[in-house]
Design a protein around this motif. Structure first.
Motif, PDB file in Angstrom:
ATOM      1  N   PRO A  78      94.889  20.223  22.483  1.00 39.48           N
ATOM      2  CA  PRO A  78      93.523  20.799  22.391  1.00 39.48           C
ATOM      3  C   PRO A  78      93.776  22.457  22.353  1.00 39.48           C
ATOM      4  O   PRO A  78      94.754  23.126  22.632  1.00 39.48           O
ATOM      5  N   VAL A  79      92.952  22.890  21.474  1.00 38.46           N
ATOM      6  CA  VAL A  79      92.886  24.544  21.230  1.00 38.46           C
ATOM      7  C   VAL A  79      91.507  24.942  21.724  1.00 38.46           C
ATOM      8  O   VAL A  79      90.369  24.284  21.225  1.00 38.46           O
ATOM      9  N   GLY A  80      91.226  26.056  22.197  1.00 38.33           N
ATOM     10  CA  GLY A  80      90.268  26.755  22.722  1.00 38.33           C
ATOM     11  C   GLY A  80      89.599  27.800  21.904  1.00 38.33           C
ATOM     12  O   GLY A  80      90.644  28.445  21.455  1.00 38.33           O
ATOM     13  N   PHE A  81      88.460  28.023  21.933  1.00 38.28           N
ATOM     14  CA  PHE A  81      87.806  28.892  21.094  1.00 38.28           C
ATOM     15  C   PHE A  81      87.258  29.807  22.100  1.00 38.28           C
ATOM     16  O   PHE A  81      85.973  29.366  22.795  1.00 38.28           O
ATOM     17  N   GLN A  82      87.295  31.103  22.176  1.00 34.55           N
ATOM     18  CA  GLN A  82      86.667  32.081  23.185  1.00 34.55           C
ATOM     19  C   GLN A  82      85.627  32.917  22.594  1.00 34.55           C
ATOM     20  O   GLN A  82      85.919  33.464  21.495  1.00 34.55           O
ATOM     21  N   VAL A  83      84.455  33.016  23.194  1.00 33.02           N
ATOM     22  CA  VAL A  83      83.485  33.763  22.971  1.00 33.02           C
ATOM     23  C   VAL A  83      82.984  34.663  23.922  1.00 33.02           C
ATOM     24  O   VAL A  83      82.926  34.440  25.098  1.00 33.02           O
ATOM     25  N   MET A  84      83.056  35.870  23.647  1.00 25.63           N
ATOM     26  CA  MET A  84      82.986  37.063  24.778  1.00 25.63           C
ATOM     27  C   MET A  84      81.591  37.647  24.260  1.00 25.63           C
ATOM     28  O   MET A  84      81.362  38.238  23.109  1.00 25.63           O
ATOM     29  N   ALA A  85      80.797  38.361  25.367  1.00 27.29           N
ATOM     30  CA  ALA A  85      79.486  38.735  25.081  1.00 27.29           C
ATOM     31  C   ALA A  85      79.377  39.885  26.119  1.00 27.29           C
ATOM     32  O   ALA A  85      80.051  40.225  27.179  1.00 27.29           O
ATOM     33  N   PRO A  86      78.140  40.674  25.729  1.00 29.03           N
ATOM     34  CA  PRO A  86      78.025  41.986  26.835  1.00 29.03           C
ATOM     35  C   PRO A  86      77.681  41.363  28.270  1.00 29.03           C
ATOM     36  O   PRO A  86      77.105  40.328  28.262  1.00 29.03           O
ATOM     37  N   THR A  87      77.654  42.210  29.138  1.00 38.59           N
ATOM     38  CA  THR A  87      77.279  42.039  30.339  1.00 38.59           C
ATOM     39  C   THR A  87      76.157  41.766  30.361  1.00 38.59           C
ATOM     40  O   THR A  87      75.173  42.122  29.933  1.00 38.59           O
ATOM     41  N   MET A  88      75.774  40.563  31.296  1.00 41.50           N
ATOM     42  CA  MET A  88      74.508  39.850  31.131  1.00 41.50           C
ATOM     43  C   MET A  88      73.940  39.452  30.168  1.00 41.50           C
ATOM     44  O   MET A  88      72.588  39.222  30.203  1.00 41.50           O
TER      45      MET A  88
END
Lengths: 99, 488
Positions: free
Chosen positions: B454-464
């Protein structure tokens, strides 16, 4: 940048209250040298005027009402202690007898 | 039954199609069947699980209306305090310790009717990326039992992938939820720092530690997020704001429409040092997201390249302070107390016997970085770099809604292949660490396979803005699907 000697590792372990063995000092001295050289890269960043960030949440002095709430009983608080005596944590001697 | 989602199990229990006791027993049976090979659990609490399940069934008998996850089994990382249930943080120094209280997130899960089946394996005090630093032996990746399940929360991720539980709790200081999720083909979310309470979480690095939800689908992860998140007066860094509606965001993303969403690719994470198969799966997924209407732009975050060294100064510094509490006085192990030795000698012998090598290394690095003469060059400089990384995020989020990257540069590696050189292990966290230093939320969702892993896809978002990452993660799931490991 960093090179760390066996003596320094032994000194740091003493400060951190870790009774490390000679074999561990040999192992750690080499590994810590590699780690410290890698992390010393933060020094490449020009950041003289940049304020340090200790935390991402800008909350300070979070206070609560000064009211009594239910808490652990002495028996509960002492239940996990290696040694207890009359509602206290019992510890080995701190001062030698002649002190 | 064990392959069902938490949402489906919760609905069936609420509709009385199946009892909570039957669901708990099915998962306990599965644990008995496979955990000898997977070693996801350090402690299985069959009695506690069946008792909690009976309580859910009794409430439903009385016609009480319960939450969507009532009666659903959950595996909890062994770093979370669970009243009366052994909690070791993967360390010998806490062997046999039974906390006298529940962590806040544990209380909330009990109130929501979740049924804890046991405590999961982890690298000692959450320091590691493979579970090989657990004092109780490693966990094994259900995709290939010769490979690591990630770390530190490898037990929680392995339990999900082995169908031993549909939900799990992890904690993420530098990637310990997301990287195990990535290498086991499961979903793991690190909420905004301060969005989930740290009360009752055994501290490793207090300015970074974040408890979070793990599951096999984005929606299940969002449902669990909703149970555990929210302000807690017992944690002074808990954010006093409402929890974003992450379940609605996951539903929206699952429709497969990302029109109007701007996605940033981090130029500095464009693949140097990453496995080609990981980058291929990542790029294919980005391409698929553009077809869902997302606009993709490249973003530069120059200080992300210094996140790994900054983290490996800040986290050990905080750990060297936090782990001072393990002194053989109030809980856990005591060694060498023969009535003659001093307190200091007993402390030193206890800590020597109770901590493993990685914990000792980090305590020594932290002690070094905080000592006078080195403080400014190491810890102080790392904190300044942290400011610059947070500024890179802030600048990026003025241009895009979320940032994306692979979760980890490589798929599940072979057990034993990275333990001799500690820094090689640290590289597993290359892409996950910047978010921890900044404090925002990030999620890993499966996006395909590389050479069968498996390969993971990361999604990063702003605080809160945790809802944004759930929307995009659900969209990824809608194109990539969920992954099914080979039968154990």
């Amino acid at each position: 940048m960093a090179t760390i000697s066996r003596e320094e590792v032994a000194h740091l372990a003493r400060l951190a209250r870790l009774a490390v063995t000679d074999a561990e000092i040999d192992l750690f001295a080499g590994q810590l040298d590699g780690i410290l050289q890698a992390v010393a890269r933060v020094g490449e960043v020009v950041a003289d005027d940049i304020p340090p960030m200790s935390h991402s949440v800008p909350l300070v002095n979070v206070l609560r009402e000064d009211v009594i709430k239910p808490s652990l009983t002495p028996a509960e608080a002492l239940a996990g202690a290696p040694d207890a005596f009359e509602n206290r944590f019992r510890v080995p001697q701190i001062l030698a007898e002649e002190e | 039954m064990i392959k069902e989602t938490a949402a489906a199990l919760g609905a069936k229990i609420a509709a009385r199609e199946v009892s909570a006791v039957e669901v708990a027993q099915a998962h306990l049976d599965r644990i008995s069947e496979v955990d000898g090979r997977v070693h996801a659990f350090l402690h299985v609490d069959a009695e506690g699980a069946l008792k909690a399940a009976r309580e859910v069934d009794a409430k439903l008998d009385k016609g009480e209306k319960l939450g969507p996850l009532a009666g659903v089994p959950i595996a909890v990382k062994d770093v979370i305090a669970t009243k009366g249930v052994p909690t070791t943080a993967g360390s010998k120094i806490l062997e046999g310790w039974k906390p006298p209280y529940d962590a806040t997130i544990m209380s909330r899960m009990r109130e929501a009717g979740l049924v804890m089946v046991g405590k999961t394996n982890m690298d000692e005090f959450a320091m590691g990326s493979s579970t090989e630093y657990s004092a109780y032996g490693p966990s094994f990746n259900p995709w290939d039992l010769t490979r690591i399940p990630g770390g530190s929360g490898g037990g929680s991720a392995a339990a999900l992938a082995a169908y031993e539980a549909p939900l799990a709790i992890g904690t993420d200081t530098g990637g310990s939820i997301r990287q195990p999720g990535a290498v086991t083909g499961t979903v793991g979310a690190k909420p905004t720092y301060g969005g989930t309470s740290r009360y009752g979480l055994i501290a490793f690095s207090s300015s970074l530690d974040t408890p979070g939800p793990c599951a096999r689908t984005v929606k299940d992860t969002a449902l669990l997020h909703t149970v555990i998140a929210g302000h807690d007066p017992m944690d002074s860094t808990s954010i006093p704001q409402p929890v974003p509606d992450v379940v609605a965001a996951a539903r929206l993303g699952a429709t497969g429409d990302l029109t109007g969403v701007k996605i940033g690719l981090v130029r500095e994470f464009s693949g140097e040092g990453a496995e080609p198969g990981v980058m291929a799966a990542f790029r294919d997924t980005v391409e698929a997201l553009t077809k869902l209407g997302a606009e993709v732009v490249e973003i530069s975050a120059p200080h992300f390249l210094y996140a790994l060294p900054a983290y490996y100064l800040i986290a050990p510094s905080e750990c060297s302070s936090n782990l001072a509490r393990f002194d053989g006085v109030r809980f856990g192990l005591r060694v060498g107390d023969d009535g003659k030795r001093s307190l200091e000698d007993v402390m030193s012998m206890t800590r020597e016997a109770g901590f493993g090598n990685e914990v000792k290394r980090r305590i020594i690095v932290g002690t070094y970085a905080l000592s006078s003469g080195y403080y400014d060059a190491y810890y102080g400089q790392a904190q300044k770099v942290r400011t610059l990384i947070a500024r890179d995020f802030a600048a990026a989020f003025e241009q895009v809604d979320v940032l994306v990257s692979p979760t980890t540069p490589f798929t599940a590696f072979l057990l034993g292949s990275r333990t001799s050189d500690p820094y090689q292990m640290y590289l597993a966290d290359l892409y996950t660490i910047p978010t921890n230093l900044y404090g925002g939320p990030a999620i890993s969702v499966p996006c395909g396979l590389s050479e069968g892993l498996p390969v993971g896809f990361q999604v990063m978002a702003p605080t809160m803005a945790d809802d944004r990452m759930y929307r995009v993660a659900a969209a990824v799931e809608s194109v990539a699907g969920t992954l099914t490991p080979p039968a154990l």
